[in-house]
Write a protein that holds these residues in place. Structure first.
Motif, PDB file in Angstrom:
ATOM      1  N   GLY A 227      11.835  -3.809 -17.723  1.00  0.00           N
ATOM      2  CA  GLY A 227      12.212  -2.394 -17.758  1.00  0.00           C
ATOM      3  C   GLY A 227      11.080  -1.520 -18.269  1.00  0.00           C
ATOM      4  O   GLY A 227      10.827  -0.436 -17.744  1.00  0.00           O
ATOM      5  N   ILE A 228      10.380  -1.998 -19.311  1.00  0.00           N
ATOM      6  CA  ILE A 228       9.243  -1.241 -19.851  1.00  0.00           C
ATOM      7  C   ILE A 228       8.150  -1.109 -18.795  1.00  0.00           C
ATOM      8  O   ILE A 228       7.591  -0.019 -18.575  1.00  0.00           O
ATOM      9  CB  ILE A 228       8.698  -1.930 -21.114  1.00  0.00           C
ATOM     10  N   CYS A 229       7.834  -2.222 -18.127  1.00  0.00           N
ATOM     11  CA  CYS A 229       6.773  -2.204 -17.111  1.00  0.00           C
ATOM     12  C   CYS A 229       7.116  -1.263 -15.959  1.00  0.00           C
ATOM     13  O   CYS A 229       6.264  -0.493 -15.502  1.00  0.00           O
ATOM     14  CB  CYS A 229       6.536  -3.620 -16.577  1.00  0.00           C
ATOM     15  N   MET A 230       8.370  -1.324 -15.491  1.00  0.00           N
ATOM     16  CA  MET A 230       8.775  -0.481 -14.375  1.00  0.00           C
ATOM     17  C   MET A 230       8.757   0.997 -14.763  1.00  0.00           C
ATOM     18  O   MET A 230       8.254   1.843 -14.013  1.00  0.00           O
ATOM     19  CB  MET A 230      10.176  -0.883 -13.906  1.00  0.00           C
ATOM     20  N   THR A 231       9.305   1.307 -15.942  1.00  0.00           N
ATOM     21  CA  THR A 231       9.372   2.708 -16.369  1.00  0.00           C
ATOM     22  C   THR A 231       7.983   3.286 -16.581  1.00  0.00           C
ATOM     23  O   THR A 231       7.672   4.395 -16.126  1.00  0.00           O
ATOM     24  CB  THR A 231      10.195   2.827 -17.670  1.00  0.00           C
ATOM     25  N   VAL A 232       7.134   2.525 -17.276  1.00  0.00           N
ATOM     26  CA  VAL A 232       5.759   2.994 -17.517  1.00  0.00           C
ATOM     27  C   VAL A 232       4.998   3.106 -16.206  1.00  0.00           C
ATOM     28  O   VAL A 232       4.246   4.060 -15.986  1.00  0.00           O
ATOM     29  CB  VAL A 232       5.037   2.041 -18.492  1.00  0.00           C
TER      30      VAL A 232
ATOM     31  N   HIS B  11       6.099   6.151 -14.287  1.00  0.00           N
ATOM     32  CA  HIS B  11       5.607   7.368 -14.952  1.00  0.00           C
ATOM     33  C   HIS B  11       4.104   7.537 -14.727  1.00  0.00           C
ATOM     34  O   HIS B  11       3.627   8.641 -14.435  1.00  0.00           O
ATOM     35  CB  HIS B  11       5.906   7.305 -16.444  1.00  0.00           C
ATOM     36  N   TYR B  12       3.373   6.437 -14.828  1.00  0.00           N
ATOM     37  CA  TYR B  12       1.908   6.517 -14.702  1.00  0.00           C
ATOM     38  C   TYR B  12       1.472   6.832 -13.272  1.00  0.00           C
ATOM     39  O   TYR B  12       0.604   7.680 -13.042  1.00  0.00           O
ATOM     40  CB  TYR B  12       1.282   5.202 -15.161  1.00  0.00           C
ATOM     41  N   TYR B  13       2.091   6.155 -12.301  1.00  0.00           N
ATOM     42  CA  TYR B  13       1.648   6.304 -10.916  1.00  0.00           C
ATOM     43  C   TYR B  13       2.373   7.429 -10.165  1.00  0.00           C
ATOM     44  O   TYR B  13       1.801   8.042  -9.257  1.00  0.00           O
ATOM     45  CB  TYR B  13       1.846   4.987 -10.149  1.00  0.00           C
ATOM     46  N   LYS B  14       3.651   7.669 -10.509  1.00  0.00           N
ATOM     47  CA  LYS B  14       4.439   8.662  -9.776  1.00  0.00           C
ATOM     48  C   LYS B  14       4.773   9.898 -10.611  1.00  0.00           C
ATOM     49  O   LYS B  14       5.324  10.863 -10.082  1.00  0.00           O
ATOM     50  CB  LYS B  14       5.742   8.025  -9.271  1.00  0.00           C
TER      51      LYS B  14
ATOM     52  N   MET C 206       7.019  10.190 -12.909  1.00  0.00           N
ATOM     53  CA  MET C 206       8.446  10.316 -13.161  1.00  0.00           C
ATOM     54  C   MET C 206       8.734  10.318 -14.667  1.00  0.00           C
ATOM     55  O   MET C 206       8.262   9.437 -15.389  1.00  0.00           O
ATOM     56  CB  MET C 206       9.211   9.180 -12.488  1.00  0.00           C
ATOM     57  N   VAL C 207       9.502  11.301 -15.122  1.00  0.00           N
ATOM     58  CA  VAL C 207       9.871  11.382 -16.535  1.00  0.00           C
ATOM     59  C   VAL C 207      11.343  11.042 -16.752  1.00  0.00           C
ATOM     60  O   VAL C 207      11.781  10.873 -17.892  1.00  0.00           O
ATOM     61  CB  VAL C 207       9.575  12.785 -17.108  1.00  0.00           C
ATOM     62  N   MET C 208      12.106  10.967 -15.666  1.00  0.00           N
ATOM     63  CA  MET C 208      13.525  10.647 -15.765  1.00  0.00           C
ATOM     64  C   MET C 208      13.741   9.321 -16.485  1.00  0.00           C
ATOM     65  O   MET C 208      14.586   9.197 -17.368  1.00  0.00           O
ATOM     66  CB  MET C 208      14.150  10.587 -14.373  1.00  0.00           C
ATOM     67  N   GLY C 209      12.943   8.306 -16.115  1.00  0.00           N
ATOM     68  CA  GLY C 209      13.080   6.991 -16.724  1.00  0.00           C
ATOM     69  C   GLY C 209      12.802   7.015 -18.208  1.00  0.00           C
ATOM     70  O   GLY C 209      13.473   6.336 -18.994  1.00  0.00           O
ATOM     71  N   LEU C 210      11.778   7.782 -18.634  1.00  0.00           N
ATOM     72  CA  LEU C 210      11.454   7.872 -20.057  1.00  0.00           C
ATOM     73  C   LEU C 210      12.625   8.436 -20.844  1.00  0.00           C
ATOM     74  O   LEU C 210      13.009   7.912 -21.894  1.00  0.00           O
ATOM     75  CB  LEU C 210      10.215   8.765 -20.259  1.00  0.00           C
ATOM     76  N   CYS C 211      13.194   9.512 -20.327  1.00  0.00           N
ATOM     77  CA  CYS C 211      14.311  10.165 -21.009  1.00  0.00           C
ATOM     78  C   CYS C 211      15.513   9.240 -21.088  1.00  0.00           C
ATOM     79  O   CYS C 211      16.141   9.093 -22.149  1.00  0.00           O
ATOM     80  CB  CYS C 211      14.668  11.454 -20.279  1.00  0.00           C
ATOM     81  N   MET C 212      15.850   8.604 -19.981  1.00  0.00           N
ATOM     82  CA  MET C 212      17.026   7.745 -19.942  1.00  0.00           C
ATOM     83  C   MET C 212      16.883   6.550 -20.872  1.00  0.00           C
ATOM     84  O   MET C 212      17.804   6.203 -21.615  1.00  0.00           O
ATOM     85  CB  MET C 212      17.278   7.267 -18.512  1.00  0.00           C
TER      86      MET C 212
END
Length: 332
Positions: free
Chosen positions: A95-100, A103-106, A108-114
């Motif tokens: 989950g950490i790898c996917m969210t980071v 966020h890094y490549y696309k 996306m901040v939704m994952g960080l918040c959730m």
């Protein structure tokens, strides 16, 4: 989860200060999660020597019959705790790898918040965490005496197949209990209204590759596969074609087609499901659509609102593997 998603949609992902706060909050939460994993590993090690024979239920897949007999795998209590610990550790790290990564490549901040909110809640509900912090010794395992005649005992062979060893020896469930469970199942299977289904569809899309598709797939019917979102005219099939990293998306696409979804429908941008696969880099979805959707050359040459074909989108997004999958499936 729903309030978190609704709030996260209102965040200004272009504001550097908002993004910084989210990164710091996410970092603090995940450091706490890693510390928690280390504590759990230390606690679980105390169970390694427990050789009590136990039986753990094998999880059912998306397409498995929900009424089929439950299957149990024999192991030791020590191995059971170790396996649960491994699942908790791997899911957290993944989950950490996917969210980071998203966020890094696309961006996306939704994952960080959730994850700032949901990670602690998910950890609290985890049985390994309850064991490590509160001493609750319950991994869902059963002793042999707890298995009923309706339960199957299996072993998993190296090639991935199952070998049935026998059945439990306990009494079957009482009719009253079975009736109650059937009623509970009917309640869970109650179909959503169109507006509620749209909310579920959009929430699933917001979760990206971390999405749990089972709630959405359970709501797919001959009617709901044709429903579109009110603003962008997205269909369930389009959304599934864009979720390339979510487990079970391929089964979802096949189910949509089987239920009569329009594989040639276009959203307000003129994108068909094939356009979605090209933009989001989902070569598997493109292959499945071409194989079972009855698509032809005229469908892959269809242009969106900006005059772009499926191949044009694939080239622009550097997803030529999608186009190659389409060519191979249609023998172009």
């Amino acid at each position: 989860m729903l309030p978190v998603m609704l709030y996260a949609r209102k965040l200004d992902s272009e504001d550097p200060q908002v993004v910084l706060y989210l990164r710091v909050a996410y970092g603090v939460v995940q450091v706490c999660m890693i510390v928690l994993i280390l504590i759990c590993m230390q606690k679980v090690s105390s169970k390694a020597a427990d050789t009590t024979a136990v039986y753990t239920e094998k999880a059912k897949g998306f397409m498995d019959d929900p009424n089929a007999p439950k299957k149990y795998i024999k192991s030791t209590r020590g191995a059971c705790y170790s396996n649960k610990m491994t699942e908790f550790r791997n899911s957290t790290v993944m989950g950490i790898c996917m969210t980071v990564g998203l966020h890094y490549y696309k961006g996306m901040v939704m994952g960080l918040c959730m994850q700032c909110v949901m990670a602690p809640f998910n950890a609290y509900e985890n049985k390994i965490v309850k064991f490590a912090l509160f001493g609750a010794e319950d991994m869902g395992e059963k002793l042999e005496a707890d298995l009923t005649k309706d339960d199957l005992i299996i072993e998993l062979l190296p090639d991935g197949t199952e070998n049935v060893l026998g059945k439990g020896k306990g009494e079957s469930k009482a009719p009253a209990i079975e009736d109650k469970e059937k009623n509970d199942t009917k309640k869970k299977d109650k179909k959503l209204s169109k507006s509620a289904f749209e909310e579920l569809l959009l929430d699933t899309w917001d979760q990206a590759s971390e999405a749990d598709l089972s709630p959405l797939l359970s709501q797919l019917t001959v009617s709901s596969v044709k429903w579109t979102t009110s603003e962008q005219s997205w269909t369930p099939l389009m959304v599934l074609c864009g979720l390339s990293g979510a487990p079970g998306f391929e089964d979802g696409i096949r189910k949509c087609v089987e239920l009569g979804a329009d594989v040639k429908a276009a959203d307000k941008d003129g994108w068909t499901p094939l356009h979605w696969t090209a933009f989001h880099g989902n070569a598997t979805a493109a292959k499945v659509l071409c194989e079972i959707g009855g698509l032809g050359k005229e469908d892959i040459e269809k242009k969106d609102g900006e005059g772009k074909t499926v191949r044009t989108l694939a080239e622009e997004e550097k997803n030529m593997d999608v186009w190659q999958a389409i060519e191979k499936a249609l023998a172009l």
